[in-house]
Scaffold this active site. Structure first.
Site, mmCIF file in Angstrom:
data_model
loop_
_atom_site.group_PDB
_atom_site.id
_atom_site.type_symbol
_atom_site.label_atom_id
_atom_site.label_comp_id
_atom_site.label_asym_id
_atom_site.label_seq_id
_atom_site.Cartn_x
_atom_site.Cartn_y
_atom_site.Cartn_z
ATOM 1 N N GLU A 108 7.521 10.312 -0.693
ATOM 2 C CA GLU A 108 7.629 11.912 -0.599
ATOM 3 C C GLU A 108 9.231 11.858 -0.161
ATOM 4 O O GLU A 108 9.607 11.479 0.509
ATOM 5 C CB GLU A 108 6.874 12.236 0.512
ATOM 6 C CG GLU A 108 7.180 13.749 0.586
ATOM 7 C CD GLU A 108 6.419 14.418 2.130
ATOM 8 O OE1 GLU A 108 6.217 15.616 1.975
ATOM 9 O OE2 GLU A 108 6.227 13.697 3.188
ATOM 10 N N GLU A 150 4.542 32.006 3.678
ATOM 11 C CA GLU A 150 4.449 31.541 5.135
ATOM 12 C C GLU A 150 5.158 32.569 6.131
ATOM 13 O O GLU A 150 4.566 32.837 7.204
ATOM 14 C CB GLU A 150 5.036 30.048 5.304
ATOM 15 C CG GLU A 150 4.258 29.082 4.777
ATOM 16 C CD GLU A 150 4.415 27.767 4.884
ATOM 17 O OE1 GLU A 150 5.223 27.317 6.146
ATOM 18 O OE2 GLU A 150 3.808 26.935 4.525
ATOM 19 N N PRO A 179 9.792 6.143 3.966
ATOM 20 C CA PRO A 179 10.033 5.049 2.936
ATOM 21 C C PRO A 179 9.164 3.957 2.984
ATOM 22 O O PRO A 179 8.962 3.022 1.920
ATOM 23 C CB PRO A 179 11.433 4.894 2.938
ATOM 24 C CG PRO A 179 11.815 5.177 4.280
ATOM 25 C CD PRO A 179 10.988 6.125 4.769
ATOM 26 N N GLU A 185 -5.348 29.593 0.667
ATOM 27 C CA GLU A 185 -6.551 29.946 1.464
ATOM 28 C C GLU A 185 -7.028 29.216 2.474
ATOM 29 O O GLU A 185 -7.859 29.743 3.406
ATOM 30 C CB GLU A 185 -7.762 30.150 0.162
ATOM 31 C CG GLU A 185 -8.406 28.867 -0.222
ATOM 32 C CD GLU A 185 -9.327 29.243 -1.209
ATOM 33 O OE1 GLU A 185 -10.126 28.455 -1.396
ATOM 34 O OE2 GLU A 185 -9.428 30.272 -1.847
ATOM 35 N N GLU A 191 0.968 -1.121 0.120
ATOM 36 C CA GLU A 191 -0.021 -0.028 -0.023
ATOM 37 C C GLU A 191 0.980 1.148 -0.045
ATOM 38 O O GLU A 191 1.553 1.553 1.086
ATOM 39 C CB GLU A 191 -0.997 -0.089 1.244
ATOM 40 C CG GLU A 191 -1.761 -1.291 1.148
ATOM 41 C CD GLU A 191 -2.662 -1.341 2.489
ATOM 42 O OE1 GLU A 191 -2.490 -0.531 3.544
ATOM 43 O OE2 GLU A 191 -3.446 -2.196 2.781
#
Length: 181
Positions: A119, A96, A114, A140, A38
């Site tokens: 990512e 930010e 991992p 927003e 997964e």
């Protein structure tokens, strides 16, 4: 061949959202057996360690729904299609924090989880910060508050659990090890 490589036999996309997609891969294992994996697919992100001329670290406080609480973190954000990590870092720093820098230094890139996600976070150091004349609009649906701390104050916040994420904890150790403040 990569050591212990798992060959994908079939991929089924389960979900495709704005930030992530989820898939289940059927794989052949190194021993010839099969299994399922997964996976979370993510476009990648940047994280910035901003240091003011006064030697303070710049953090943003924001609510994190996954944790059901607010945390203090270094500025960070998702790579958008076609953006380089450097450009994303400059954009996120301004959106930010309201700061910009002419001195953005790449530090490292790393995988966040991992075992199930692809990512990659690209980390940068930003010094010689200047306040932007007109702060760029952020997302927003993102509400952040700027917090500037000394390194000692930041480590105290980490001990108290207010700094809780890996990229920010890493950044504190990096700043300390390099003697940046």
């Amino acid at each position: 061949m990569k050591k212990f490589e798992e060959k994908t036999i079939h991929t089924e996309q389960i979900y495709k959202g704005k930030v992530i997609s989820l898939q289940v891969d059927d794989v052949t294992l190194p021993n010839g057996k099969t299994s399922k994996r997964e996976l979370v697919k993510h476009p990648g992100a940047v994280a910035i360690i901003p240091i003011t001329k006064e030697g303070k670290l710049v953090f943003v406080e924001q609510y994190r729904k996954a944790l059901e609480r607010s945390t203090l973190e270094i500025p960070a954000g998702k790579l958008e299609p076609g953006e380089s990590p450097e450009w994303t870092a400059e954009r996120e720093l301004e959106e930010e924090t309201g700061y910009k820098t002419a001195k953005l230094e790449p530090i490292t890139s790393f995988s966040t989880s991992p075992g199930f996600a692809d990512e990659i976070v690209h980390m940068f150091l930003a010094r010689d910060l200047e306040v932007v004349d007109e702060k760029a609009d952020g997302d927003e649906d993102e509400f952040v508050e700027l917090v500037e701390l000394t390194l000692d104050e930041a480590f105290r916040m980490e001990r108290e659990g207010r700094i809780f994420d890996a990229k920010t904890a890493y950044s504190l150790l990096y700043v300390q090890a390099k003697g940046l403040v």
